[in-house]
Structures are given as C-alpha cells and as structure tokens.
Design a protein around this motif. Structure first.
Motif, PDB file in Angstrom:
ATOM      1  N   GLY A   1       0.871  -1.358   0.155  1.00  0.00           N
ATOM      2  CA  GLY A   1       0.087  -0.062  -0.164  1.00  0.00           C
ATOM      3  C   GLY A   1       0.658   1.140  -0.160  1.00  0.00           C
ATOM      4  N   VAL A   2       1.871   1.214   0.744  1.00  0.00           N
ATOM      5  CA  VAL A   2       2.869   2.396   0.773  1.00  0.00           C
ATOM      6  C   VAL A   2       3.314   2.773  -0.319  1.00  0.00           C
ATOM      7  N   ILE A   3       3.820   1.527  -1.172  1.00  0.00           N
ATOM      8  CA  ILE A   3       4.705   1.722  -2.318  1.00  0.00           C
ATOM      9  C   ILE A   3       3.646   2.378  -3.327  1.00  0.00           C
ATOM     10  N   VAL A   4       2.437   1.785  -3.547  1.00  0.00           N
ATOM     11  CA  VAL A   4       1.421   2.103  -4.504  1.00  0.00           C
ATOM     12  C   VAL A   4       1.169   3.692  -4.048  1.00  0.00           C
ATOM     13  N   TYR A   5       0.977   3.952  -2.836  1.00  0.00           N
ATOM     14  CA  TYR A   5       0.706   5.347  -2.559  1.00  0.00           C
ATOM     15  C   TYR A   5       1.705   6.422  -3.293  1.00  0.00           C
ATOM     16  N   MET A   6       3.191   5.860  -2.751  1.00  0.00           N
ATOM     17  CA  MET A   6       4.058   6.662  -3.311  1.00  0.00           C
ATOM     18  C   MET A   6       4.287   6.816  -4.980  1.00  0.00           C
ATOM     19  N   LEU A   7       4.078   5.532  -5.566  1.00  0.00           N
ATOM     20  CA  LEU A   7       4.065   5.632  -6.964  1.00  0.00           C
ATOM     21  C   LEU A   7       3.023   6.718  -7.448  1.00  0.00           C
ATOM     22  N   LEU A   8       2.113   6.715  -7.098  1.00  0.00           N
ATOM     23  CA  LEU A   8       0.906   7.570  -7.516  1.00  0.00           C
ATOM     24  C   LEU A   8       1.138   9.139  -7.037  1.00  0.00           C
ATOM     25  N   SER A   9       1.590   9.289  -5.807  1.00  0.00           N
ATOM     26  CA  SER A   9       1.593  10.624  -5.478  1.00  0.00           C
ATOM     27  C   SER A   9       2.878  11.183  -5.576  1.00  0.00           C
ATOM     28  N   GLY A  10       4.183  10.249  -5.440  1.00  0.00           N
ATOM     29  CA  GLY A  10       5.472  10.901  -5.311  1.00  0.00           C
ATOM     30  C   GLY A  10       5.739  11.333  -3.845  1.00  0.00           C
ATOM     31  N   ALA A  11       4.930  11.026  -2.914  1.00  0.00           N
ATOM     32  CA  ALA A  11       5.269  11.304  -1.372  1.00  0.00           C
ATOM     33  C   ALA A  11       4.744  10.166  -0.636  1.00  0.00           C
ATOM     34  N   PRO A  12       5.440  10.145   0.595  1.00  0.00           N
ATOM     35  CA  PRO A  12       5.001   8.826   1.368  1.00  0.00           C
ATOM     36  C   PRO A  12       3.619   9.275   1.949  1.00  0.00           C
ATOM     37  N   PRO A  13       3.007   8.087   2.480  1.00  0.00           N
ATOM     38  CA  PRO A  13       1.602   8.332   3.153  1.00  0.00           C
ATOM     39  C   PRO A  13       1.574   8.941   4.630  1.00  0.00           C
ATOM     40  N   PHE A  14       2.815   8.657   5.204  1.00  0.00           N
ATOM     41  CA  PHE A  14       2.817   9.377   6.587  1.00  0.00           C
ATOM     42  C   PHE A  14       4.164   9.628   6.875  1.00  0.00           C
ATOM     43  N   GLY A  15       4.357  10.729   6.351  1.00  0.00           N
ATOM     44  CA  GLY A  15       5.548  11.635   6.161  1.00  0.00           C
ATOM     45  C   GLY A  15       5.920  12.218   7.591  1.00  0.00           C
ATOM     46  N   GLY A  16       7.229  12.436   7.832  1.00  0.00           N
ATOM     47  CA  GLY A  16       7.446  13.409   9.165  1.00  0.00           C
ATOM     48  C   GLY A  16       9.003  13.801   8.994  1.00  0.00           C
ATOM     49  N   ARG A  17       9.382  14.517   9.597  1.00  0.00           N
ATOM     50  CA  ARG A  17      10.868  15.228   9.840  1.00  0.00           C
ATOM     51  C   ARG A  17      11.912  14.200  10.380  1.00  0.00           C
ATOM     52  N   THR A  18      11.382  13.402  11.227  1.00  0.00           N
ATOM     53  CA  THR A  18      12.204  12.333  12.035  1.00  0.00           C
ATOM     54  C   THR A  18      11.537  10.950  11.905  1.00  0.00           C
ATOM     55  N   ASP A  19      12.395  10.146  12.280  1.00  0.00           N
ATOM     56  CA  ASP A  19      11.813   8.657  12.294  1.00  0.00           C
ATOM     57  C   ASP A  19      10.829   8.437  13.479  1.00  0.00           C
ATOM     58  N   ARG A  20      10.955   9.126  14.439  1.00  0.00           N
ATOM     59  CA  ARG A  20       9.721   9.144  15.510  1.00  0.00           C
ATOM     60  C   ARG A  20       8.610   9.672  14.961  1.00  0.00           C
ATOM     61  N   GLU A  21       8.722  10.982  14.443  1.00  0.00           N
ATOM     62  CA  GLU A  21       7.415  11.362  13.904  1.00  0.00           C
ATOM     63  C   GLU A  21       6.821  10.568  12.895  1.00  0.00           C
ATOM     64  N   ILE A  22       7.623   9.924  11.975  1.00  0.00           N
ATOM     65  CA  ILE A  22       7.039   9.018  11.022  1.00  0.00           C
ATOM     66  C   ILE A  22       6.280   7.952  11.619  1.00  0.00           C
ATOM     67  N   LEU A  23       6.961   7.154  12.473  1.00  0.00           N
ATOM     68  CA  LEU A  23       6.580   6.132  13.249  1.00  0.00           C
ATOM     69  C   LEU A  23       5.078   6.276  13.936  1.00  0.00           C
ATOM     70  N   ALA A  24       5.172   7.578  14.564  1.00  0.00           N
ATOM     71  CA  ALA A  24       3.861   8.253  15.256  1.00  0.00           C
ATOM     72  C   ALA A  24       2.866   8.145  14.364  1.00  0.00           C
ATOM     73  N   ARG A  25       2.895   8.784  13.212  1.00  0.00           N
ATOM     74  CA  ARG A  25       1.935   8.861  12.202  1.00  0.00           C
ATOM     75  C   ARG A  25       1.414   7.527  11.569  1.00  0.00           C
ATOM     76  N   VAL A  26       2.494   6.738  11.319  1.00  0.00           N
ATOM     77  CA  VAL A  26       1.977   5.172  10.997  1.00  0.00           C
ATOM     78  C   VAL A  26       1.215   4.831  11.765  1.00  0.00           C
ATOM     79  N   ALA A  27       1.335   4.941  13.157  1.00  0.00           N
ATOM     80  CA  ALA A  27       0.575   4.241  14.276  1.00  0.00           C
ATOM     81  C   ALA A  27      -0.844   4.753  14.215  1.00  0.00           C
TER      82      ALA A  27
END
Length: 117
Positions: A1-27
């Motif tokens: 799902g993440v890969i298809v999201y990125m292929l279609l939009s050019g951006a990750p679905p759960f972005g963030g500035r740090t790994d911690r921020e990204i993981l929080a958004r994924v959760a």
C-alpha cells in the motif's frame, strides 16, 4: 500500500521530519489524499490505496484480493491490449508478478501527462 501510494503521489503516506514522527503517524494511520498530490488520480486508485492501507487487518486487502480488485484488473487489460494514455503503445502483456506496479505506473503516467500538458 505504501509503495502504491508513493508511486501515484510521489510522496509517502505518513511523512515526518524524524523517524519518531513518521512512526507516530504510521501508528495513528490517518490516511489523507491531498489534492495537490492526488488531484489527477482516479477515485478508484484512491480507494484501492485506502483499502491496501486500512488499519483494520480484517478489512485490509490481502495481496491475493488486491490482484482481483477492479482497478488492477482494468489496468492490466488496458496494458495487455497495448493501449495507454497516449494511444496504442505496443506494450507487452504485464507479468503476473507486477500488476499493482503496472496499474500504478499507468495511472501515474496518465496523471503526469495531464499535469504536463
């Protein structure tokens, strides 16, 4: 799902500035489709991505089910027939191991051509 999201939009679905921020958004898994990135992507593609990224594992598409989704099946038929955004392409029929990528690439190519033209 993440890969298809990125292929279609050019951006990750759960972005963030740090790994911690990204993981929080994924959760939290609050999925969005910003119009600046998704304005030229079909509603069917958006639904497909949303179903791939559903937080509820019982509702989330399995790989097997995803390959039978209408958006994938329709794009595979178009590619197999050699018809793309620019007319007949002479493209070979897609392999069975990459129909999601084929469908995402076809949708992304069409969206990009609409943005550029």
């Amino acid at each position: 799902g993440v890969i298809v999201y990125m292929l279609l939009s050019g951006a990750p679905p759960f972005g963030g500035r740090t790994d911690r921020e990204i993981l929080a958004r994924v959760a939290r898994a609050k999925l969005s489709f910003p119009s600046r990135l998704w304005g030229d992507v079909s509603p069917e593609a958006r639904l497909f991505v949303a179903r791939l990224l559903d937080r509820d594992v019982d509702r989330r598409l399995t790989a097997e089910r995803a390959l039978r989704e209408r958006w994938i099946v329709d794009h595979n038929a178009v590619v197999a027939a050699g018809i793309g955004a620019g007319g007949a392409t002479g493209a070979a029929a897609p392999s069975h191991d990459g129909p999601v990528v084929v469908a995402a690439a076809a949708e992304a190519r069409a969206a990009l051509s609409r943005r550029v033209l």
